[in-house]
Structure formats: structure tokens, C-alpha cells
Design a protein around this motif. Structure first.
Motif, PDB file in Angstrom:
ATOM      1  N   PHE A   1       0.764  -1.066  -0.138  1.00  0.00           N
ATOM      2  CA  PHE A   1      -0.088   0.195   0.313  1.00  0.00           C
ATOM      3  C   PHE A   1       1.014   1.420  -0.142  1.00  0.00           C
ATOM      4  O   PHE A   1       0.184   2.744  -0.379  1.00  0.00           O
ATOM      5  N   MET A   2       2.510   1.463   0.161  1.00  0.00           N
ATOM      6  CA  MET A   2       2.840   2.216  -0.147  1.00  0.00           C
ATOM      7  C   MET A   2       4.015   2.181  -0.974  1.00  0.00           C
ATOM      8  O   MET A   2       3.581   1.344  -1.475  1.00  0.00           O
ATOM      9  N   LYS A   3       3.192   3.865  -2.045  1.00  0.00           N
ATOM     10  CA  LYS A   3       3.701   3.827  -3.119  1.00  0.00           C
ATOM     11  C   LYS A   3       4.080   5.210  -3.250  1.00  0.00           C
ATOM     12  O   LYS A   3       4.441   5.809  -2.722  1.00  0.00           O
ATOM     13  N   GLY A   4       4.897   5.093  -4.844  1.00  0.00           N
ATOM     14  CA  GLY A   4       5.448   6.080  -4.820  1.00  0.00           C
ATOM     15  C   GLY A   4       5.649   6.608  -6.160  1.00  0.00           C
ATOM     16  O   GLY A   4       6.137   5.493  -7.119  1.00  0.00           O
ATOM     17  N   THR A   5       6.192   7.397  -6.514  1.00  0.00           N
ATOM     18  CA  THR A   5       6.837   7.646  -8.251  1.00  0.00           C
ATOM     19  C   THR A   5       7.899   9.004  -8.337  1.00  0.00           C
ATOM     20  O   THR A   5       8.059   9.265  -7.913  1.00  0.00           O
ATOM     21  N   LEU A   6       8.559   8.150  -8.700  1.00  0.00           N
ATOM     22  CA  LEU A   6      10.368   8.730  -9.015  1.00  0.00           C
ATOM     23  C   LEU A   6      10.258   9.174 -10.280  1.00  0.00           C
ATOM     24  O   LEU A   6      10.139   8.192 -11.390  1.00  0.00           O
ATOM     25  N   THR A   7      10.056  10.701 -11.216  1.00  0.00           N
ATOM     26  CA  THR A   7      10.140  10.630 -12.767  1.00  0.00           C
ATOM     27  C   THR A   7      11.441  11.167 -12.795  1.00  0.00           C
ATOM     28  O   THR A   7      12.329  12.196 -11.918  1.00  0.00           O
TER      29      THR A   7
END
Length: 133
Positions: A125-131
Motif C-alpha cells: 500500500f506504500m507507493k510513490g513515483t520517481l520522475t
């Protein structure tokens, strides 16, 4: 055992040493590492040479969205009470492996531009985005 010089001189020398240390130590700050108040932080940007940090705290990635240059070094610090990972959701382009509480790990951002969603493989449930741009 008494000191061989007057107490006033000792205090003056100690005060000077403290002032020198405070003005010459790199990275003096409140140690907050970028907020930490639980609010979602805006995307951060850092050149590849400077490095970037993601903090894991309260089962969240802080910041959850991060923008870096291709090949940037990203350090992940676990300030939580349990082990976590920061792992690319698709393609295996980066993975910290298990990071124990109080420990950190570093990975290199992909060399190609794009958005790279990531998760904690232990707590999906832990999410993120690297751009990368």
C-alpha cells in the motif's frame, strides 16, 4: 586538579571553539530531512551530482513524488519501526532491498527519462513515483 590557567580563559577558549565548530560543520540543520509533519511534500528536484533523499516514516514515502536527473543517486532513510523497501513497480530498474529501521540504502536512478512508480514490497500500500527528466 585545578587548571593551570584562569577559569575565564577556559570559558573564552571553549566559546571560541564552539563558535568555530558551528560555522565550519557542513550540513548543520534541524535534522528534519524535509518536513516530516506527515503532509505530502511537493516533488523535489536534485541534480545527479548532489544526491537526493527519500525518508520512510509512518508507512509513507516522503516525498511521495520525486524528480531527479538521469543517473542521480537516491538515498532512502528508514525512520520507521519496521523494515521496508523502495522497489520499482515494473521492470526492476531499482530496488533498495530490505532496509531495517534506522538504516539507509542508496540506488541509482534510471538513465532514461520517464515516470517510475515504486512501492514497498513488504507493504504494497506504500507507493510513490520517481520522475527522471
Amino acid at each position: 586538579m585545578p587548571f593551570p590557567f584562569p577559569a575565564g580563559a577556559v570559558r573564552l577558549a571553549a566559546a571560541g571553539a564552539c563558535a568555530l565548530a558551528l560555522t565550519t560543520l557542513p550540513g548543520c540543520s534541524d535534522g528534519g530531512g524535509g518536513g516530516g509533519d506527515g503532509a505530502t511534500e511537493p516533488a523535489s528536484r536534485s541534480p545527479a551530482s548532489a544526491g537526493t533523499q527519500v525518508t520512510i516514516k509512518d508507512f509513507t514515502f516522503q516525498p511521495a513524488s520525486l524528480t531527479v536527473s538521469p543517473g542521480a543517486k537516491v538515498t532512502v532513510v528508514n525512520k520507521d519501526s519496521t523494515t521496508h523497501t523502495l522497489t520499482a513497480s515494473k521492470g526492476g530498474s531499482f530496488d533498495t532491498g530490505d532496509i531495517a529501521p534506522g538504516r539507509s540504502a542508496t540506488f541509482t536512478a534510471p538513465s532514461t527519462a520517464g515516470d517510475f512508480p515504486y512501492t514497498c514490497t513488504i507493504h504494497p500500500f506504500m507507493k510513490g513515483t520517481l520522475t527522471v527528466e
